[in-house]
Enzyme design. Sequence first.
Site, PDB file in Angstrom:
ATOM      1  N   LYS A  46       0.866  -1.185   0.000  1.00 21.29           N
ATOM      2  CA  LYS A  46       0.000   0.000   0.000  1.00 21.29           C
ATOM      3  C   LYS A  46       0.897   1.227   0.000  1.00 21.29           C
ATOM      4  CE  LYS A  46      -3.863   2.094   2.516  1.00 21.29           C
ATOM      5  NZ  LYS A  46      -4.815   1.911   3.628  1.00 21.29           N
ATOM      6  N   LYS A  53      -2.068  -1.695  -3.901  1.00 20.01           N
ATOM      7  CA  LYS A  53      -2.904  -0.497  -3.927  1.00 20.01           C
ATOM      8  C   LYS A  53      -2.049   0.759  -4.001  1.00 20.01           C
ATOM      9  CE  LYS A  53      -6.147   1.487  -0.639  1.00 20.01           C
ATOM     10  NZ  LYS A  53      -6.780   1.262   0.640  1.00 20.01           N
TER      11      LYS A  53
END
Length: 275
Positions: free
Chosen positions: A148, A201
């Site tokens: 992330k 992500k």
Amino acid sequence: MPGYFRYSLDLLVERVKTLQNLGLRSVLLFAKVSDSLRDNKGTEATNPNGLMQRAIRVIKKSFPEMLVITDVALDPYSSFGHDGIVDGEEILNDNTVEILSKISVSHSEAGVDVVAPSDMMDGRVLAIREALDKANYRNVGIMSYAVKYASNFYGPFRNALDSAPGFGDKNTYQMDFRNRREAIRETLLDIEEGADMIMIKPAGVYLDIIRDISDVVHLPILAYQVSGEYAMTKVAIEKGYLSQTVIYEQLISIKRAGANSIVTYFAEEATKILQ
Ligand SMILES: NCC(=O)CCC(=O)O
């Protein structure tokens, strides 16, 4: 966030019914609690009658076959808007991991199928796996946000949830987007700790990372087309600068890079495009 709304529980049932009728088989839930319920310990996040816990029960009762995945993180419950417990200007990794484990057990008690820790603390996958096993939730899966990035593309989501950090930024626990190899290291660590699925992500400007990971990892890989990616495209379509077909092209390129599943705010549109 254009075209996106917070749902109360009665409306949530209608919403999930629509999604199920379109052929979608899973939902990823995020909770928005009132500011008065936020503190520096995530107390509300483990409330057995909290919004998330009730949402899980409501959905599983009406749609037992729908796979329910929940966001496990402190930021929607944190008075500081951070993903961890704050001490001065520091985020306390290990104390946070303890709470994340409790949140995961609490969601499991409510009937969740998969928990998705999105916080980026170190060691949380192992701690959550051990806590779930100990509480007899061996069949609850862990979808780890292994990769992330500290991205500028999360803006619309943070506005929708009022979850922007109150001070500083998330750069000490989310990843530096200039760094490529760290993604593989983080992923392998999470797999060793017991992750069942890996999330990367954002998606669209990280296709190289999705490819790197899918070349070395043989667990299901998910990619999250985040709110900023969605909003840019949505607004460009609404203004007539782009046609709706760009959604299909974006999703296919994420898939082509190696994602097995895609989390996207275009899920509803995608089912229509794919028909
Ligand atoms: N923990 C959830 C998110 O950070 C969502 C990001 C986005 O959709 O922008």
